[in-house]
Design a protein around this motif. Structure first.
Motif, PDB file in Angstrom:
ATOM      1  N   UNK A  36      95.277-138.440 -14.093  1.00 56.46           N
ATOM      2  CA  UNK A  36      95.636-137.593 -15.221  1.00 56.46           C
ATOM      3  C   UNK A  36      95.694-138.449 -16.488  1.00 56.46           C
ATOM      4  N   UNK A  37      95.561-137.796 -17.624  1.00 52.85           N
ATOM      5  CA  UNK A  37      95.555-138.499 -18.911  1.00 52.85           C
ATOM      6  C   UNK A  37      96.835-138.179 -19.683  1.00 52.85           C
TER       7      UNK A  37
ATOM      8  N   UNK B  46      96.032-131.616 -27.024  1.00 55.07           N
ATOM      9  CA  UNK B  46      96.259-130.825 -25.826  1.00 55.07           C
ATOM     10  C   UNK B  46      94.959-130.639 -25.020  1.00 55.07           C
TER      11      UNK B  46
ATOM     12  N   UNK C 293      92.643-132.846 -24.907  1.00 54.93           N
ATOM     13  CA  UNK C 293      92.161-134.169 -24.510  1.00 54.93           C
ATOM     14  C   UNK C 293      93.021-134.773 -23.410  1.00 54.93           C
ATOM     15  N   UNK C 294      94.128-134.136 -23.055  1.00 50.08           N
ATOM     16  CA  UNK C 294      95.094-134.826 -22.206  1.00 50.08           C
ATOM     17  C   UNK C 294      95.845-133.833 -21.326  1.00 50.08           C
ATOM     18  N   UNK C 295      96.546-134.364 -20.333  1.00 55.52           N
ATOM     19  CA  UNK C 295      97.270-133.535 -19.375  1.00 55.52           C
ATOM     20  C   UNK C 295      98.775-133.554 -19.609  1.00 55.52           C
TER      21      UNK C 295
END
Lengths: 384, 384, 384
Positions: C58-59, C111, C113-115
């Motif tokens: 996850x990022x 939001x 671009x990432x988890x």
């Protein structure tokens, strides 16, 4: 090899281990972390070191209190190539340092966030202090002008890789030999490995006497000193060029008189042997003409690239050697000397006042600061 | 497709490949790198490209000589979603640039630390120069105001994804069409893919004639030009809004007269079709009212998110295409023209003086700088 | 537990889940992400939560609009230890904020671009706004002086880990209790978990009445207030020391009168029990003498290290709880109140003008801003 503060921390055997592993990684490795790790494990097993994980999923903290793209990125690349992970900062303005935290406290905390710490700091002795307060191994990526041991490792590795060996090489060191600490370390490293440094510098920027002394004691020969590269160029196996740094001069006229006195270009290099490589720690400004870049003897970009396998090898060897053991206990060594202060204005003890003043005796008499290794100014005067 | 400096480097087939892979990644992919890589490998295999590793454990260097959070983070997200690794800098103050290093030297070294380079630079032609000195593929993430090809890719992809196709679409381009390079690239891309750009701009910020010429030559129709969106809104499939940038105006009064002339809000959009999407490259300031954000036609956040699958697709295609081959040889192309200098003050040749001056002939006469593609000012006057 | 803006968002059960998972990670985990994930999955399964991937690949986006090395690096370390990935910025000067983008737009894009998003911002209520505009879970890493919930979590966890339990502990809170929001959250957390806070502060820096009220309502006992630690030290199980922050004082003389009034050193601690631990959120300046660092009761470095397992546990619990659901709809809650503006100059609504003014009623009468939770100044005067 727990931490690496100075090249002097490494034995000749240590150096050879780094070079051999770096060579295998450069030859047989590549972009696959698992392959690179397998090479490292095999190499270490061959010298009796059993290492399971090495850098895999380990976390490197890169603490750059002053900027250095090249060094930081090559450490990060090395860690990524080994399957590791990286965190850190590249600018102390974005760090807690701006809140007045001591270096010791920063290190003791980051030590809990990471498995290996790479530090660059403007003050001399900072990496030594970091290594005293860290349970994780610490690598010095430059502490002021004092030491930058991984630069020295990649310089020596480049000579070995380009020319097959180091012993017996004649290596011209050209430029600012007075203030350029890179060439001080390199001269010592060359001497230790049996090569012959030759000094090329203007009269005002000559190599310090204590470095010449070290080379003479180690090899039996005092390095020749000349002012023009032409005088020695035909005999050299390598020419190592450094920048004359404007910021070292108080008098701008003095700098202007010296800037551009050494420019390596195709014409100059016609006098050198066809195998004489040219090296430079980079960044260069005017010392090497871009017109020389396409010459096969221009080794400086290959030298820069060697930073990755050398740092990969170093990191593997450090992970193989380390037994984690809780928070480090503070400054070891000689008893504190409260009656004396180090007078080097760039010494870490001047900024971090909680550090006890400590001085080590020198083999030929006198003392030096246990942090920055500077000798007291008065003593320096007496000795010189 | 070795490096991507300009959208003009890509054929229509290249564009379609990017869009098709990006669509599959957006539809079927997710947070699992292995799944995303499997999708990419399957898609590439279907068009005859065999690719084993793609971005897995590859290292991307993000060299941001000027800040751009959105672009940098979306490249990094794309790389992470593919199992890759990232290093770089987001601020040239923390880089060796502050020590006077040339762009060519920086690139030649970072090339040894990474497998793909993403560069953003304030000077025009910088990404082209980077691609000439890098063996690794280079992606232009914006070179001054000249090109920002991945923005154009995600804009076109968004149209295709939101509306099902590009050919035949009527796309209103609204705002600063004179200085906004994003809309120049987009107008050309739309024309190449069979859509019809419609220009909406105040008289002082009209689309440059050479872009209108390109569209006319490509589609057979010169784009209509209007001053008010109301005039064309009912016919549009999409309205692409850009910011009027204060910094482009020498006279503050001129900016004040124009700021806020276009504001997309629920009231204006009542005149548009119920399927007419609104796009914006972001960041917006006042051009789109937050009150419109909840309208399903507000596509600008979805457009922003599309940056990740588009950049994932691009990176996969570039890794599939590239054969590493040693240090790149320098500036290729036409012979140097030492008698003439590019007169664009934002051209990379003005800052990096080692670059040979080169000019390419233009198909309809005249020449342009091989780096920034600016035509000499005198010639520009003659032609206009 | 979707987002974490305030410790008040967590029930006592939530707190215990974090502490229990963090303890297992600290005891049985280590540097191997897969092992840490297995521990987390097992712990979650035991309380009926089935979680497959948690943070693996996850990022995390770390958006630090103001610098904080310690907090940022510990979140990044936590994510790396769980096999996750990190992107972000550590300095808003290198972000699009400099182009005038709103916080809402920044969040809506990142939001995509990432988890998971970790945000630190100088304005109060910023993390609340971020959580409203993000579909991904948001963790508040400090919004101005208002809340820093993960600091409170690691403080409570440290007490539990060092002393075996929290209920019944007597914990001295020492230093600036007026402005130090860390100790406000801690006092409330201690009361909720059955411990007894004891206030040690000069008359001008006393704990605010509403915190004392909260403790009294929760535990039935109003916290004792003293000016000197000596008065209560022998009875304490823990002494929590905070910095007196110069920047809080308008009158430098007032600061000078108070700085250094509390210095924890070996001599002072002779009066404490042999099990009384000393804690500090760090960075410290003069409040704790380095001479005390080697005392086993000096828990502040262990406390700092606890930030990693606590944040690992939190991230796992958040990933286990979250169902992604598209772009978040904006500010929820009470109807907007256009006739009134929040008068807290550090409230996020003062900078982000698109936010509708909203106020929540308070249980004992009056209202407070829905973003920064400040009560209107006039009302504050009336109540006090």
């Amino acid at each position: 090899m727990r931490s690496l503060v100075s090249v002097q921390d490494l034995t000749n055997d240590d150096l050879l281990r780094v070079f051999e592993l770096a060579a295998r990684l450069a030859d047989e490795g590549g972009v696959e972390p698992r392959r690179n790790l397998a090479i490292a494990q095999e190499s270490l097993a061959a010298i009796g070191i059993s290492a399971d994980a090495l850098a895999l999923d380990r976390v490197m903290a890169t603490l750059f209190f002053e900027p250095s793209t090249r060094t930081r990125l090559s450490f990060e690349a090395a860690m990524h190539r080994l399957g590791g992970r990286v965190l850190g900062f590249s600018d102390s303005r974005t760090s807690s340092v701006s809140k007045g935290e001591t270096l010791a406290d920063t290190i003791r905390i980051v030590n809990g966030y990471s498995d290996i710490i790479v530090i660059r700091h403007p003050l001399e002795g900072a990496a030594h202090v970091a290594s005293c307060f860290s349970d994780a191994p610490v690598i010095n990526a430059g502490d002021g002008g004092r030491e930058h041991p991984t630069q020295c490792l990649l310089d020596l590795f480049t000579l070995r890789r380009e020319l097959g060996h180091i012993a017996g090489l004649k290596v011209g060191l050209c430029g600012d030999l007075k203030y350029g600490r890179t060439v001080h370390s390199l001269a010592q490293g060359l001497a230790r490995l049996g090569a012959e440094p030759i000094c090329i510098a203007p009269a005002t920027l000559r190599m310090p006497a204590h470095i010449l002394d070290f080379v003479q004691e180690t090899t039996g020969t005092r390095p020749p000193e000349v002012e023009r590269p032409e005088e020695v160029l035909p005999d050299l196996n390598a020419l190592y060029v450094t920048r004359i740094q404007q910021e070292r001069f108080e008098d701008p006229a003095e700098y202007e008189a010296l800037r551009g006195i050494y420019v390596v270009d195709p014409e100059l290099m016609r006098r050198a042997s066809k195998d004489c490589i040219v090296m430079h720690p980079l960044p260069r400004v005017d010392e090497i003409s871009p017109a020389f870049d396409s010459d096969p003897r221009a080794a400086y970009f290959r030298q820069g690239h060697n930073g990755v396998p050398v740092r990969m090898a170093l990191v593997c060897l450090m992970f193989a050697a380390v037994e984690p053991a809780g928070i480090a206990p503070g400054i070891p060594g000689a008893a504190a000397d409260p009656g004396r202060e180090c007078d080097n204005p760039r010494c870490i003890t001047r900024a971090e006042r909680y550090l006890p003043q400590r001085f080590d005796p020198l083999p030929y008499g006198g003392i030096r600061c246990a942090y920055c290794e500077a000798r007291p100014a008065q003593q320096e005067l007496r000795l010189s």
